[in-house]
Design an enzyme around this catalytic site. Structure first.
Site, PDB file in Angstrom:
ATOM      1  N   GLU A   1       5.262  -6.505   0.949  1.00 10.45           N
ATOM      2  CA  GLU A   1       4.861  -5.554  -0.081  1.00 10.45           C
ATOM      3  C   GLU A   1       5.393  -4.144   0.162  1.00 10.45           C
ATOM      4  O   GLU A   1       5.630  -3.388  -0.778  1.00 10.45           O
ATOM      5  CB  GLU A   1       3.327  -5.498  -0.177  1.00 10.45           C
ATOM      6  CG  GLU A   1       2.668  -6.742  -0.729  1.00 10.45           C
ATOM      7  CD  GLU A   1       2.802  -6.867  -2.231  1.00 10.45           C
ATOM      8  OE1 GLU A   1       3.428  -5.983  -2.852  1.00 10.45           O
ATOM      9  OE2 GLU A   1       2.271  -7.846  -2.795  1.00 10.45           O
TER      10      GLU A   1
ATOM     11  N   HIS B   1       7.699  -6.504  -3.062  1.00  7.82           N
ATOM     12  CA  HIS B   1       6.690  -6.235  -4.078  1.00  7.82           C
ATOM     13  C   HIS B   1       7.266  -6.500  -5.464  1.00  7.82           C
ATOM     14  O   HIS B   1       8.339  -6.025  -5.817  1.00  7.82           O
ATOM     15  CB  HIS B   1       6.248  -4.774  -3.979  1.00  7.82           C
ATOM     16  CG  HIS B   1       5.258  -4.359  -5.017  1.00  7.82           C
ATOM     17  ND1 HIS B   1       3.932  -4.717  -4.964  1.00  7.82           N
ATOM     18  CD2 HIS B   1       5.392  -3.611  -6.151  1.00  7.82           C
ATOM     19  CE1 HIS B   1       3.289  -4.192  -5.999  1.00  7.82           C
ATOM     20  NE2 HIS B   1       4.160  -3.525  -6.741  1.00  7.82           N
TER      21      HIS B   1
ATOM     22  N   SER C   1       0.509  -5.479  -9.606  1.00  6.63           N
ATOM     23  CA  SER C   1       0.662  -4.143  -9.042  1.00  6.63           C
ATOM     24  C   SER C   1      -0.413  -3.209  -9.611  1.00  6.63           C
ATOM     25  O   SER C   1      -1.603  -3.474  -9.459  1.00  6.63           O
ATOM     26  CB  SER C   1       2.081  -3.630  -9.296  1.00  6.63           C
ATOM     27  OG  SER C   1       2.343  -2.462  -8.571  1.00  6.63           O
TER      28      SER C   1
END
Length: 554
Positions: A363, A473, A237
């Site tokens: 995501e 995500h 991330s």
């Protein structure tokens, strides 16, 4: 409104995936020691790995050093206990205004309460941690992986990740490595942005903290058994975005600090100049009473921490309505990141090291929970125009919405038909967010660099059955920090700059940008956990988004 059962059984665990809150097993009370300069550090061992926690790598970023580049620590002297993590850097709190009281209260609880309990915070936070095989000596010259945590550049810390899992698995594979994790300043404390910041040359200090930790590795890692010439930087991330930006920082000159890069859900992002943060900087100046100061940046250095923190917490957060339009994140500062990152990629100003980059299939779902009040085409159009693409021509907005229709069967979580459509527009917004911020930057980076340096790419479609969020995500962290198959590929890459090798389930081909069907490794649920698939999904839409990102850096 989403049910309380859904939020507490599914949404909160998913948020914990994103923030990296994973259990860290207790270690036995045996005390290995290491000598650095004239200082001795006493760590902890479980008999398989030794760990040394909370070692300062820079002077405390307090007082006059707030909002300044990191200053290397003085030579170590004396005796130090290195058996507990140092505090995390100040986290950004959230004042959330989400549709649905249960959703709002649950995310607020996780961001503001759970993380602060698990990760105590302080401005004096620039410490790192080292895990090494218990048998390692200073002559072993083992490869090193340097972990950079995620959290949207707003929260996160090192204490929520157990590097011992990675090192232990490397030992089991016969490919031992050293693991290092570093804290870095986040939110406005690390990524303050304005013309004042640019003129003072103190932009992107969170990334500069990471860079200083990498310099520390060069100087000291040999004592732990590591080889400073064999460092791979790895992140997820915001951490993966950081890794990608280290590849373009200094116009691609990595100063010999790393030889490989491994990115999970992060690539060079479409951000513009650091002055784009002026509005949020001015808001903090006003909130802290620094408006009339001759030097507002210096005034902010003198503001009591509690007042400054309260002002920063008023900034838009990652779970607020504007979602991934972050207030505080890396931007082009003219010095360290000399131009918008994607422009630097186009110019070839990229560190020429082998890299792996991959994303999760869904995501955008987690971040689309902040806009559940948008239920019509008109509302979505206004949202995209006013929040994400205020300078884009109307024709671009029209084309984007044509390529990402409101048909729920085409939205994210992908390939779930009409399931998970908790609002008429949720899956559409999730698809747009996921592609604009993650999938398009990843594919753009690969298209630009494959063939010029060795590259591999992956897609994680695991946990697809997670209600509403799908392969969300951060879900790939479960494959990384559990000793799973992605761990094995990481260990191989750190050792040999090739993910194939010990423990490989399948032969993972390099990415071929010249092919009409470049191949990626896809992780699946079920009996066939890994397959090779073409990276051609949503090709027309993602190609358009790539151009959109290039034309509209934030």
């Amino acid at each position: 409104m989403l049910s309380s059962t859904f939020v507490h059984r599914w949404l909160i665990p998913s948020i914990l995936y994103v923030t990296g809150v994973v259990a860290v097993p207790a270690s036995r009370s045996i005390s290995p020691s290491i000598t650095l300069d004239k200082g001795t550090f006493e760590g902890v061992t479980d008999g398989v790995t030794n760990k040394f926690l909370g070692i300062p790598f820079a002077k405390p970023s307090t007082g006059g050093l707030r909002f300044r580049l990191p200053v290397p620590n003085d030579a170590y002297t004396g005796s130090h206990l290195a058996n507990v993590f140092g505090p995390s850097c100040p986290q950004q709190g959230s004042t959330l205004k989400l549709p649905g009281e249960v959703v709002t209260e649950s995310i607020s609880f996780v961001v503001n309460q759970v993380l602060n309990v698990v990760v105590p915070e302080s401005e004096d936070c620039l410490t790192l941690n080292v895990w090494a095989p218990a048998s390692a000596t200073s002559t072993d010259k083992l490869p090193v992986v340097a972990w950079i945590y995620g959290g949207g550049f707003q929260f996160g810390g090192t204490s929520t990740y157990d590097g011992g899992v990675i090192v232990q698995r490397s030992i089991e594979l016969g490919e031992p490595i050293i693991y290092v994790s570093m804290n870095y300043r986040i939110s406005a404390f690390g990524f303050l942005a304005s013309k004042e910041v640019k003129e003072a040359g103190v932009g992107n200090i969170g990334m500069q903290d990471q860079r200083q930790a990498l310099r520390w590795i060069q100087k000291y890692i040999t004592a732990f058994g590591g080889d400073p010439t064999k460092v791979t930087i790895w992140g997820e991330s915001a951490g993966a975005i950081s890794v990608a930006l280290h590849m373009v920082a200094n116009d691609g000159n990595n100063e010999g600090l790393f030889r490989g890069a491994f990115m999970e859900s992060g690539s060079p992002i479409p951000v513009g100049d650091i002055t784009n943060g002026q509005q949020d900087y001015d808001a903090i100046v006003q909130e802290t009473g620094c408006t009339g100061a001759a030097d507002t940046l210096e005034c902010l250095r003198q503001v009591p921490f509690e007042i400054l923190k309260a002002a920063v917490d008023q900034s838009p957060a990652i779970f607020s309505f504007q979602s991934l339009k972050l207030a505080w994140l890396p931007r082009a500062d003219g010095t360290f990141i000399t131009a918008p990152p994607q422009s630097l990629v186009q110019q070839g100003q990229v560190s020429s090291v082998p890299f792996v980059t991959g994303d999760c299939d869904d995501e955008g779902t987690l971040f689309a929970t902040s806009s559940l009040n948008l239920t019509t085409d008109t509302e979505v159009r206004d949202y995209i125009k006013t929040v994400f693409l205020p300078n884009a021509p109307e024709s671009d907005i029209d084309q984007l919405l044509t390529l990402y229709p409101s048909d729920v069967t085409k939205g994210s979580p992908f390939d779930t038909g009409d399931l998970n459509a908790i609002t008429p527009q949720f899956k559409r917004i999730a698809a747009i967010l996921g592609d604009v911020v993650f999938q398009a930057p990843r594919r753009f980076f690969l298209q630009q660099r494959a063939g010029k340096q060795n590259t591999w790419s992956f897609m994680s479609k695991r946990l697809k059955a997670t209600p509403v969020l799908g392969s969300l995500h951060g879900s790939d962290l479960l494959n990384s920090y559990s000793g799973g198959d992605l761990t094995d590929y990481l260990v191989n890459f750190v050792n040999h700059l090739d993910p194939n090798g010990a423990g490989s389930v399948i032969s993972w081909p390099q990415y071929d940008a010249t092919s009409s069907s470049p191949q990626i490794l896809t992780f699946l649920d079920g009996m066939e956990p890994e397959v090779i698939t073409p990276d051609t999904f949503r090709q027309e839409a993602i190609n358009f988004v790539i151009g959109l990102d290039l034309r509209n850096p934030e």
